[in-house]
Motif scaffolding. Sequence first.
Motif, PDB file in Angstrom:
ATOM      1  N   ILE A   7       0.876  -1.165   0.000  1.00 46.27           N
ATOM      2  CA  ILE A   7       0.000   0.000   0.000  1.00 46.27           C
ATOM      3  C   ILE A   7       0.917   1.220   0.000  1.00 46.27           C
ATOM      4  N   PRO A   8       1.185   1.773  -1.188  1.00 50.41           N
ATOM      5  CA  PRO A   8       2.129   2.886  -1.267  1.00 50.41           C
ATOM      6  C   PRO A   8       1.662   4.128  -0.525  1.00 50.41           C
ATOM      7  N   ALA A   9       0.354   4.409  -0.554  1.00 49.48           N
ATOM      8  CA  ALA A   9      -0.158   5.615   0.104  1.00 49.48           C
ATOM      9  C   ALA A   9      -1.547   5.339   0.664  1.00 49.48           C
ATOM     10  N   MET A  24       2.208  -5.994   3.541  1.00 56.19           N
ATOM     11  CA  MET A  24       1.641  -7.084   4.337  1.00 56.19           C
ATOM     12  C   MET A  24       1.871  -8.399   3.616  1.00 56.19           C
ATOM     13  N   GLY A  25       1.972  -9.463   4.389  1.00 57.16           N
ATOM     14  CA  GLY A  25       2.098 -10.787   3.814  1.00 57.16           C
ATOM     15  C   GLY A  25       1.840 -11.834   4.881  1.00 57.16           C
ATOM     16  N   THR A  26       1.624 -13.052   4.442  1.00 56.06           N
ATOM     17  CA  THR A  26       1.482 -14.159   5.377  1.00 56.06           C
ATOM     18  C   THR A  26       2.561 -15.174   5.051  1.00 56.06           C
ATOM     19  N   GLY A  27       3.021 -15.859   6.065  1.00 54.35           N
ATOM     20  CA  GLY A  27       4.064 -16.860   5.858  1.00 54.35           C
ATOM     21  C   GLY A  27       5.091 -16.816   6.966  1.00 54.35           C
ATOM     22  N   VAL A  75      11.196  -9.107   0.619  1.00 54.94           N
ATOM     23  CA  VAL A  75      11.488  -8.104   1.646  1.00 54.94           C
ATOM     24  C   VAL A  75      10.284  -7.191   1.853  1.00 54.94           C
ATOM     25  N   VAL A  76       9.890  -7.043   3.116  1.00 56.51           N
ATOM     26  CA  VAL A  76       8.775  -6.159   3.460  1.00 56.51           C
ATOM     27  C   VAL A  76       9.250  -4.871   4.124  1.00 56.51           C
ATOM     28  N   ASP A 102       8.277  -0.948  -8.522  1.00 53.47           N
ATOM     29  CA  ASP A 102       6.921  -1.423  -8.236  1.00 53.47           C
ATOM     30  C   ASP A 102       6.883  -2.475  -7.125  1.00 53.47           C
ATOM     31  N   ARG A 103       8.041  -2.791  -6.526  1.00 46.43           N
ATOM     32  CA  ARG A 103       8.097  -3.779  -5.446  1.00 46.43           C
ATOM     33  C   ARG A 103       8.808  -3.216  -4.218  1.00 46.43           C
ATOM     34  N   LEU A 104       8.788  -1.893  -4.061  1.00 49.76           N
ATOM     35  CA  LEU A 104       9.507  -1.275  -2.951  1.00 49.76           C
ATOM     36  C   LEU A 104       8.920  -1.694  -1.607  1.00 49.76           C
ATOM     37  N   PRO A 105       9.790  -2.057  -0.662  1.00 49.09           N
ATOM     38  CA  PRO A 105       9.320  -2.396   0.682  1.00 49.09           C
ATOM     39  C   PRO A 105       9.061  -1.133   1.494  1.00 49.09           C
TER      40      PRO A 105
END
Length: 142
Positions: A7-9, A24-27, A75-76, A102-105
């Motif tokens: 969620i960038p903003a 956010m992520g699960t694992g 990486v989060v 597009d994948r910035l933590p």
Amino acid sequence: MSELTRIPAPTGVAAAPQYSHVVMGTGRFVAVAGQLPLDESGELVGEGDPAAQARQVFENLRRCLAAAGATFDDVVKLTFYVTDMADLPAIREARAEHIPDDRLPAASAVQVAALVRPEFRMEIEAFAVLAEQAARPLLLPD
């Protein structure tokens, strides 16, 4: 790779072009200790050169993530500890070699008075989330 949501903003929060405000992520959670600009022999890389130090730190992060079965895609959160905020462009350039825009933590940058040795300009730590089935550490030699 874990399924991560960025969620960038969030509503009511100004967008930041250099990081995502929320990831956010699960694992399985992976914490990588702060990495310094040392080569595999423990020798300093790039004394006085923030770009060289940043490249070495990101290479060390890459190797640590790989040891946990992770990549920069997992990486989060990154935390940059720097002795001089003027080094952030060099860090962002090194990061861009490993993490697309597009994948910035999520990220934080903190200026500190000193690191463990005076020639270190930066230390960077990473948090990652791996999908359960992908979370298999590599076997390391005894």
